[in-house]
Scaffold this active site. Structure first.
Site, short mmCIF file in Angstrom:
data_model
loop_
_atom_site.label_atom_id
_atom_site.label_comp_id
_atom_site.label_asym_id
_atom_site.label_seq_id
_atom_site.Cartn_x
_atom_site.Cartn_y
_atom_site.Cartn_z
N GLY A 75 0.81 -1.22 0.00
CA GLY A 75 0.00 0.00 0.00
C GLY A 75 0.84 1.27 0.00
O GLY A 75 0.53 2.22 -0.72
N THR A 85 12.15 -7.62 -10.53
CA THR A 85 11.66 -8.97 -10.74
C THR A 85 10.31 -9.15 -10.05
O THR A 85 10.17 -8.84 -8.87
CB THR A 85 12.67 -9.99 -10.19
OG1 THR A 85 13.91 -9.81 -10.87
CG2 THR A 85 12.18 -11.41 -10.38
N CYS A 104 -0.01 7.33 17.29
CA CYS A 104 0.53 8.15 18.36
C CYS A 104 1.18 7.34 19.45
O CYS A 104 2.37 7.45 19.70
CB CYS A 104 -0.54 9.06 18.95
SG CYS A 104 -1.94 8.22 19.67
N HIS A 133 -1.87 -7.76 2.35
CA HIS A 133 -1.89 -8.32 3.71
C HIS A 133 -3.06 -7.80 4.54
O HIS A 133 -3.26 -8.26 5.67
CB HIS A 133 -0.57 -8.05 4.43
CG HIS A 133 -0.35 -6.62 4.83
ND1 HIS A 133 -0.69 -6.15 6.07
CD2 HIS A 133 0.17 -5.57 4.16
CE1 HIS A 133 -0.37 -4.86 6.15
NE2 HIS A 133 0.14 -4.49 5.00
N SER A 181 -3.28 -3.18 -0.69
CA SER A 181 -2.20 -3.94 -0.04
C SER A 181 -2.74 -5.31 0.37
O SER A 181 -3.71 -5.39 1.12
CB SER A 181 -1.73 -3.14 1.19
OG SER A 181 -0.51 -3.62 1.67
N GLN A 231 -7.76 -0.13 3.11
CA GLN A 231 -8.65 -0.71 4.13
C GLN A 231 -9.94 -1.26 3.54
O GLN A 231 -10.64 -2.02 4.20
CB GLN A 231 -8.98 0.35 5.20
CG GLN A 231 -7.81 0.67 6.14
CD GLN A 231 -7.45 -0.49 7.06
OE1 GLN A 231 -8.26 -1.37 7.35
NE2 GLN A 231 -6.20 -0.51 7.52
C1 LIG Z 1 23.01 -6.99 -10.93
C2 LIG Z 1 21.55 -6.83 -10.65
N1 LIG Z 1 21.08 -5.71 -10.09
C3 LIG Z 1 19.79 -5.52 -9.80
C4 LIG Z 1 18.85 -6.48 -10.11
C5 LIG Z 1 17.42 -6.21 -9.80
O1 LIG Z 1 16.93 -7.03 -8.79
P1 LIG Z 1 15.38 -7.32 -8.66
O2 LIG Z 1 14.91 -7.74 -10.02
O3 LIG Z 1 15.28 -8.39 -7.66
O4 LIG Z 1 14.72 -6.04 -8.26
C6 LIG Z 1 19.27 -7.69 -10.73
C7 LIG Z 1 18.35 -8.78 -11.13
O5 LIG Z 1 17.31 -8.65 -11.69
C8 LIG Z 1 20.66 -7.86 -11.01
O6 LIG Z 1 21.11 -8.97 -11.57
C1 LIG Z 2 -5.37 3.30 4.77
C2 LIG Z 2 -4.00 2.73 4.63
N1 LIG Z 2 -3.20 3.17 3.64
C3 LIG Z 2 -1.97 2.69 3.45
C4 LIG Z 2 -1.43 1.72 4.27
C5 LIG Z 2 -0.04 1.24 4.01
O1 LIG Z 2 -0.02 -0.07 3.58
P1 LIG Z 2 1.30 -0.96 3.76
O2 LIG Z 2 1.70 -0.80 5.20
O3 LIG Z 2 0.89 -2.33 3.43
O4 LIG Z 2 2.34 -0.40 2.87
C6 LIG Z 2 -2.23 1.24 5.34
C7 LIG Z 2 -1.74 0.21 6.30
O5 LIG Z 2 -0.71 0.19 6.84
C8 LIG Z 2 -3.53 1.76 5.51
O6 LIG Z 2 -4.32 1.33 6.50
#
Ligand SMILES: Cc1ncc(COP(=O)(O)O)c(C=O)c1O
Ligand SMILES: Cc1ncc(COP(=O)(O)O)c(C=O)c1O
Lengths: 405, 154, 405, 154
Positions: A71, A237, A326, A201, A199, A179
């Site tokens: 999120g 990725t 808070c 989760h 999000s 939410q």
């Molecule tokens: C050298 C290198 N840097 C950065 C990345 C980016 O990582 P990711 O795709 O997990 O964000 C990769 C692979 O994709 C990589 O081989």
């Molecule tokens: C209304 C709202 N927006 C954004 C978020 C951020 O999501 P996340 O923590 O999964 O990045 C949350 C929860 O943390 C949320 O309740």
């Protein structure tokens, strides 16, 4: 010890069916979805099928769904990158005073970077005023960001109408639906939404997975640069198990939504009724009903502080929250409770219960057994009570007194 | 976030409540920021004739750290001479609790302040001064507390 | 059909031991790590324990480890946010011509945003020249970003020395260690590293999890704004299973590293020797040895195109890659192969095998059985062969001829 | 990324190879960008006396899409009159393959171009012109191909 989880607004357990859907992608179909070989194509198929599932759930097209890490990332892409991609058209954004920090802090960052933000107030129930929206949005406004449902007090905002105003005035409309996705019916077309954050989760999906809906034709640019994944908007990725899990979780949530909402609402009412039996207590946010998320019960208790209640409840096996940042880590009283007009000192006594699929009537009975004693115990050691004059501590303080409910 | 000792102190707090007709009373904190502490003391004498804190009680409105530090402070101060008690500082309290999260250090400042005010109140009364300087802002006002911690909201 | 996965540089299967470590955090200890109650504290403990594990593996301090969603995000935070936080000191950055797109595109974005970038060339083996680094870094340079190991040709860069130059000149040094973490010993102190990026799915950890090391005292600001998680640098609910999985995977990789590297190196040699039996073929990058990742074999074949080889291999159950973005999705020939001086037309005939824990000598035999026939088949239908003059198609073309190996 | 039909065509390509002494030869593409196509045709007559493509072969250096489209084109063109064959366009080829990824559309342009060149070559030769305009740049030069697709590198 029995453990009762009533903090589903913070996060939810992964649904077992969701993990089952993810399982093949851990070490069988584990390929990189961008690879040409068969390990890649089977991963790609899973990603695109998930995209279709998500699109269908919110009445979008698959090309309008972008998978993210959650999120916060979705909110940041939407707000920052609409702003930067459209800065030539105007440097004004509109948001509300009760947004999640992921929106609030991002808008504040833009303010520091030369943008102008208007912060919409809310009424006692936490509802944005449509007249105020209409006045705030001008020809220079490029983005309006108002959340679908509030994470602390569960208020459901009139986003259909806000979206309509945005369409008329030519501003992009983003809604943080973290939410509400899986809990409220969402139709991005009928609701006039240009961008929507979610999000996984929060609806029994995996942590570390989210999505952003971006209506076709919306001018936006990437937050992260790289291999050009997700049609260039989100490089990196693809988290295939996470994406598959998100889609599976959403599908389940949509199927069970109405029944589960009705069930949770009954439990929420039971909890509320019992809790209001404690004196000097009240409900924050709208009455239980269509203006409120069915699983949210945010209570206020005079003379006691939220974090202490949360920890004492936890010692009884009950997971709740203050409903605000808070008292958990930062120290400001909840900006949401402040925005609905609650006096400072009352903001500290808030307690959020957010119900979920596992919650039973017995759980609520257990909570209602534990809660009064905890409040009483804390009140006994509190220097505050009805009629105590605390004005000596600070000039601008409100008198401590019971709040109607 | 909290150490085991903070949690233990929170769960089994000592000296909570009030003393009727205390010799000294220190009221500190600010319910606006969410913490309020009233410290009551009874003063007695030790064998050397020095003034000591014979009894101490505290009433606290506040977070886990506020409750734990005020409880810890009272157990530390009880039996000390007034001059020893005045030497209790925020680091000592935090140390007794195996540390506090940075954004909660103000809680130990608050309880330390409360004790000092109570002693001051006692000494003022004894010296025949009528009232302690109530309006003097506490060191632990909201202004000290805005540093953003490892926040969250969800 | 037998399936042989030789694309571990793209991604790896999740190690079963890693999934076991993650399992409790899906629906037992599933809390939000920021929550005060017991579900929150057990999640927090797991996150902080993981942070310690990661810190230990690279000789950093736990407070210097920030969990992210992967390598791309880590690279983006490092580069963008060092740049923006230090722009007052200078607007010059230095990077190499063989970086992954996550670094390359991010630096290009900064160039468009008013920064100056110097792009270091490399020699035939893909090695950056230290003299050139010394000349490129000036008093106005705020950041140098050179990868630890290259993803296409496996070259291991002299980062200790590059880091030393940066220290002397007062520039921050970032290294993209996505390909090397868990494969090469990393000591951020001895190696003079200020920032280091890593991605869990490259070392048998989960997709969607990564980390960024930021040396204490480094001026940096967040890319995403929100609840202030990860000491304010990376907001968003922590992906607890992902973080736990990352740490578990790293711990296993470190323990097995030396033995596994030795094993893979033997297999790589076997593969290379066999493949070079095909005529008009060569090895891209350094000889197998200390300058090269032990699991990387990047081959070149004249007259044939990489993607077609990859798909034909896939039809035989073998997963390989072109080792570059060009033929998989985008169309430019590999910038890495261009940078080591390979003529355009030869860049298209590259084939990357990247070995892993599951690779056996039998797998290599199988590949060596299939590969020559595939190359032959494609050559038969190719208009190119030794001596064919292709200059009629474009003025600036290099002649097609066998390349020494 | 590729449709089933593209993959099938790639796996079972038709008319690959060369024709000795072709009536027409079209060479298009650019090995710099990674695709090169040589199309050979033999021209005959149908019952109505119209010139048709009696035989067609192709040699291709290129990606999966290049191989699939050149194979598909040859099966489409075989037996057509020259005028019909000239009407084959990139959309028709792509359609026969259930579509191509956007960044690979140039491959169907390339094979279409190749066929046109071969027919042009044949007609030029017949008209006694010595050489087709070799240097005229192909429509599918690298310049058309730089649009960034759903890239990756890893
Ligand atoms: C050298 C290198 N840097 C950065 C990345 C980016 O990582 P990711 O795709 O997990 O964000 C990769 C692979 O994709 C990589 O081989
Ligand atoms: C209304 C709202 N927006 C954004 C978020 C951020 O999501 P996340 O923590 O999964 O990045 C949350 C929860 O943390 C949320 O309740």
């Amino acid at each position: 010890m029995k453990r009762i989880y009533l903090d589903h607004a913070a996060t939810t357990p992964l649904d077992e069916r969701v993990l089952n859907a993810m399982q093949p992608f851990f070490w069988q179909k584990f390929g990189n979805a961008s690879s040409v070989h068969s390990f890649g194509t089977e991963a790609r198929e899973a990603v695109e099928k998930s995209r279709e599932t998500v699109a269908k759930a919110i009445n979008a097209r698959p090309e309008e769904i972008y998978f993210t890490s959650g999120g916060t990332e979705s909110d940041n892409i939407a707000i920052l990158e609409i702003a930067y991609a459209n800065r030539e058209r105007g440097k004004h954004i509109v948001t509300s005073k009760i947004e999640h920090h992921a929106v609030e802090e991002t808008c504040k960052f833009l303010e520091k970077d030369g943008f102008m933000a208007s912060w919409l107030g809310v009424d006692k129930e936490g509802l944005v005023d449509l007249g105020e929206v209409g006045n705030a949005v001008t020809g220079k406004t490029i983005l309006v960001s108002v959340m679908h449902a509030n994470n602390e007090i569960g208020t459901i905002e009139p986003i259909v109408e806000i979206g309509k105003i945005c369409r008329e005035k030519g501003a992009f409309f983003h809604t943080d639906a973290v939410q509400s996705v899986g809990k409220e019916k969402i139709d991005v077309n009928k609701m006039n939404i240009d961008l929507l954050s979610s999000s996984a989760h929060k609806f029994y999906g995996p942590k570390g997975a989210g999505f952003l809906f971006v209506k076709e034709g919306t001018e936006i640019q990437p937050l992260m640069h790289g291999g050009g994944h997700e049609r260039g908007l989100r490089s990196g990725t693809e988290n295939v198990p996470g994406i598959v899990g998100l889609a599976a979780a959403l599908e389940i949530a949509e199927k069970e939504r109405e029944k589960e909402n009705a069930r949770e609402r009954i439990l929420a009412k039971k909890l509320l009724k019992g809790a209001l039996g404690i004196e000097n207590s009240w409900l924050n946010g709208p009455a239980i009903g269509p203006k409120r998320l069915s699983n949210n019960v945010n209570l206020g208790f005079d003379f006691v502080e939220g974090e202490s209640m949360v920890l004492m409840l936890s010692d009884k096996g009950i997971a709740a929250s203050t409903g605000s940042a808070c008292s958990s880590k930062s120290l400001e009283p909840s900006h949401v409770l402040r925005a609905i007009g609650l006096p400072h000192v009352k903001c500290h006594g808030s307690l959020r219960f957010s119900l979920g699929r596992g919650t039973t009537a017995k759980d609520i009975d257990y909570v209602l057994g534990a809660l009064p004693r905890i409040v009483e115990k804390l009140r006994k050691i509190s220097p505050l009570r009805k009629g105590v004059d605390i004005s000596e501590f600070e000039e601008d303080i409100e008198h401590v007194h019971g709040h109607e409910h | 976030m909290y150490s085991e000792k903070v949690l233990k102190e929170f769960r089994h707090p000592k000296n909570l409540g009030k003393i009727h007709n205390p010799d000294g009373l220190g009221k500190v904190g600010n319910p606006v920021c969410g913490d309020l502490l009233w410290i009551y003391i009874k003063v007695g004498k030790n064998k050397k004739g020095q003034e000591i804190i014979k009894d101490i009680k505290v009433k606290t409105f506040g977070c886990v750290a506020a409750l734990a530090t005020s409880s810890k402070l009272t157990t530390m101060a009880k039996g000390m001479t007034l001059d020893e008690a005045l030497k209790i500082n925020k680091e000592k309290i935090a140390k007794e609790l195996d540390g506090l999260p940075p954004q909660k250090m103000h809680c130990s400042v608050l309880s330390m302040d409360g004790l000092r005010r109570a002693i001051e109140d006692y000494r003022n009364k004894k010296a025949g001064r009528i009232e302690p300087s109530k309006k003097q802002p506490s060191r632990s006002s909201c202004r000290h507390r805005n540093k953003k911690g490892n926040g969250k909201s969800n």
